[in-house]
Design a protein around this motif. Structure first.
Motif, PDB file in Angstrom:
ATOM      1  N   TYR A 184       0.849  -1.196   0.000  1.00  0.00           N
ATOM      2  CA  TYR A 184       0.000   0.000   0.000  1.00  0.00           C
ATOM      3  C   TYR A 184       0.880   1.240   0.000  1.00  0.00           C
ATOM      4  O   TYR A 184       1.980   1.255   0.567  1.00  0.00           O
ATOM      5  CB  TYR A 184      -0.919   0.022   1.222  1.00  0.00           C
ATOM      6  CG  TYR A 184      -1.770  -1.215   1.358  1.00  0.00           C
ATOM      7  CD1 TYR A 184      -2.985  -1.321   0.697  1.00  0.00           C
ATOM      8  CD2 TYR A 184      -1.355  -2.284   2.160  1.00  0.00           C
ATOM      9  CE1 TYR A 184      -3.766  -2.461   0.829  1.00  0.00           C
ATOM     10  CE2 TYR A 184      -2.126  -3.415   2.294  1.00  0.00           C
ATOM     11  CZ  TYR A 184      -3.335  -3.501   1.622  1.00  0.00           C
ATOM     12  OH  TYR A 184      -4.105  -4.636   1.743  1.00  0.00           O
ATOM     13  N   THR A 185       0.360   2.287  -0.606  1.00  0.00           N
ATOM     14  CA  THR A 185       1.046   3.575  -0.669  1.00  0.00           C
ATOM     15  C   THR A 185       0.052   4.662  -0.292  1.00  0.00           C
ATOM     16  O   THR A 185      -1.090   4.671  -0.763  1.00  0.00           O
ATOM     17  CB  THR A 185       1.608   3.850  -2.075  1.00  0.00           C
ATOM     18  OG1 THR A 185       2.593   2.846  -2.383  1.00  0.00           O
ATOM     19  CG2 THR A 185       2.264   5.226  -2.140  1.00  0.00           C
ATOM     20  N   VAL A 186       0.523   5.578   0.568  1.00  0.00           N
ATOM     21  CA  VAL A 186      -0.322   6.685   1.048  1.00  0.00           C
ATOM     22  C   VAL A 186       0.336   7.992   0.635  1.00  0.00           C
ATOM     23  O   VAL A 186       1.561   8.154   0.745  1.00  0.00           O
ATOM     24  CB  VAL A 186      -0.491   6.619   2.586  1.00  0.00           C
ATOM     25  CG1 VAL A 186      -1.333   7.793   3.071  1.00  0.00           C
ATOM     26  CG2 VAL A 186      -1.122   5.296   2.996  1.00  0.00           C
ATOM     27  N   GLN A 187      -0.473   8.936   0.197  1.00  0.00           N
ATOM     28  CA  GLN A 187      -0.019  10.270  -0.165  1.00  0.00           C
ATOM     29  C   GLN A 187      -0.941  11.304   0.483  1.00  0.00           C
ATOM     30  O   GLN A 187      -2.052  10.977   0.909  1.00  0.00           O
ATOM     31  CB  GLN A 187      -0.009  10.464  -1.688  1.00  0.00           C
ATOM     32  CG  GLN A 187       0.966   9.566  -2.422  1.00  0.00           C
ATOM     33  CD  GLN A 187       0.924   9.768  -3.930  1.00  0.00           C
ATOM     34  OE1 GLN A 187       0.004  10.410  -4.467  1.00  0.00           O
ATOM     35  NE2 GLN A 187       1.916   9.223  -4.631  1.00  0.00           N
ATOM     36  N   TYR A 188      -0.447  12.529   0.566  1.00  0.00           N
ATOM     37  CA  TYR A 188      -1.266  13.612   1.119  1.00  0.00           C
ATOM     38  C   TYR A 188      -1.104  14.846   0.242  1.00  0.00           C
ATOM     39  O   TYR A 188      -0.116  15.010  -0.472  1.00  0.00           O
ATOM     40  CB  TYR A 188      -0.853  13.930   2.556  1.00  0.00           C
ATOM     41  CG  TYR A 188       0.399  14.755   2.679  1.00  0.00           C
ATOM     42  CD1 TYR A 188       0.348  16.141   2.831  1.00  0.00           C
ATOM     43  CD2 TYR A 188       1.664  14.154   2.615  1.00  0.00           C
ATOM     44  CE1 TYR A 188       1.503  16.891   2.937  1.00  0.00           C
ATOM     45  CE2 TYR A 188       2.811  14.896   2.730  1.00  0.00           C
ATOM     46  CZ  TYR A 188       2.729  16.278   2.886  1.00  0.00           C
ATOM     47  OH  TYR A 188       3.877  17.029   2.972  1.00  0.00           O
TER      48      TYR A 188
END
Length: 328
Positions: free
Chosen positions: A60-64
């Motif tokens: 999984y990859t999270v960005q903001y």
């Protein structure tokens, strides 16, 4: 012409029909579900449900993004956990941010799933402060506590009540970490709860109350002295009553007590036999035994010749007297 009009009408009907849904690409992963933000005392977590596949481990990859910056990665790239701690110094608590997450497995990727806008100062939960110690006087209780977060615009409030009643009282909001509950009753148990709030420009972020804690007020010097006098008087009266009861008991049961503490005299066995049969020559035998067993010794002191002769004469006279007494 009629045929031309019918053909145009048929073309319009075909164009107006909805397009069939496109078939899912074999290289497309399902998107993560239940994407939720949890924040407590500015500790921010993004969590989601795991994506299930037959083979392999999903990453999984999270960005903001913010109102001023486009999507950027944080410390949650190609992770296997289904949560991301996005508490980071470069993400300020007063920023309004949006997060998104997607699943990846080799060349396959899912769609991005975005969250609602998150404003830490407003959306985090401000936990209650920690009570360090409690001091009490006869008419007050003082609470000393420390905050869970380091913010200059924190304020505190205490709700308190007498344990035997349900009437609640509240203090004013204050920045002080020591709050006094005044005008209380002495020797009374009071319960209290404490909460904190973050004072903001528009809407304050008010946290929940702490668990209920109870404490008893102290006694005044006058009350303490009164208790000492009462205890002394009660002890004195008790001792006097016990003395009177003991005296009356002894007077009433004098003979019984005397019998318990002074057992009856027991006559020796040989005297008891003589009393039962006075004609028995017990006393004569006792006298003879005592006479036979009575030992006597002579003492001689030798100092000079005259004294020796006198002592010799004295011993002879004494021996003759003893012989005459035996004959008689």
């Amino acid at each position: 012409m009629p045929r031309l009009g019918a053909a145009l009408l048929l073309c319009l009907l075909v164009l107006s029909l909805p397009e069939p849904p496109a078939a899912e690409s074999p290289l497309q992963l399902p998107a993560p579900q239940n994407v939720t933000i949890y924040s407590y005392n500015y500790q921010n977590l993004l969590r989601w449900a795991p994506v299930k596949v037959d083979n392999g481990s999903v990453l999984y990859t999270v960005q903001y993004s913010t109102l001023a910056y486009d999507w950027e990665e944080i410390n949650c790239t190609n992770i296997t956990k289904t949560e991301c701690n996005f508490t980071h110094p470069k993400i300020k608590s007063f920023w309004t941010i949006t997060l998104r997450v997607r699943a990846e497995l080799g060349q396959m990727k899912s769609d991005w799933v975005e969250t609602n806008k998150f404003f830490a100062d407003q959306n985090t939960t401000i936990g209650p402060p920690v009570i360090v110690n409690v001091d009490s006087t006869p008419d007050s209780v003082f609470l000393n506590f420390s905050p869970n977060v380091k913010e200059d615009n924190l304020q505190y409030l205490v709700r308190y009540w007498e344990k035997s009643t349900n009437e609640r009282h509240e203090t004013e909001w204050t920045k002080n970490t020591r709050i006094g509950l005044l005008n209380l009753k002495q020797l009374t148990v009071y319960c209290f709860q404490i909460r904190a709030k973050l004072h903001l420009l528009f809407n304050d972020n008010i946290g929940p109350f702490s668990k209920t804690d109870c404490h008893k007020t102290a006694t005044s010097d006058g009350t303490r002295a009164g208790f000492v006098v009462i205890i002394f008087v009660a002890a004195t009266v008790t001792v006097v009553i016990l003395a009177i009861v003991c005296f009356l008991f002894i007077q009433k049961f004098h003979q019984v007590i005397k019998y318990w503490f002074q057992p009856p005299f027991k006559i020796p066995l040989h005297i008891e036999e003589y009393l039962q049969d006075p004609e028995m020559p017990v006393l004569e035998e006792l006298q003879n035994n005592c006479a036979e067993e009575d030992p006597w010794d002579s003492l001689s002191v030798v100092s000079n010749a005259e004294g020796s002769q006198a002592l010799l004469n004295t011993n002879v006279q004494s021996d003759s007297r003893s012989i005459e007494s035996e004959k008689t």
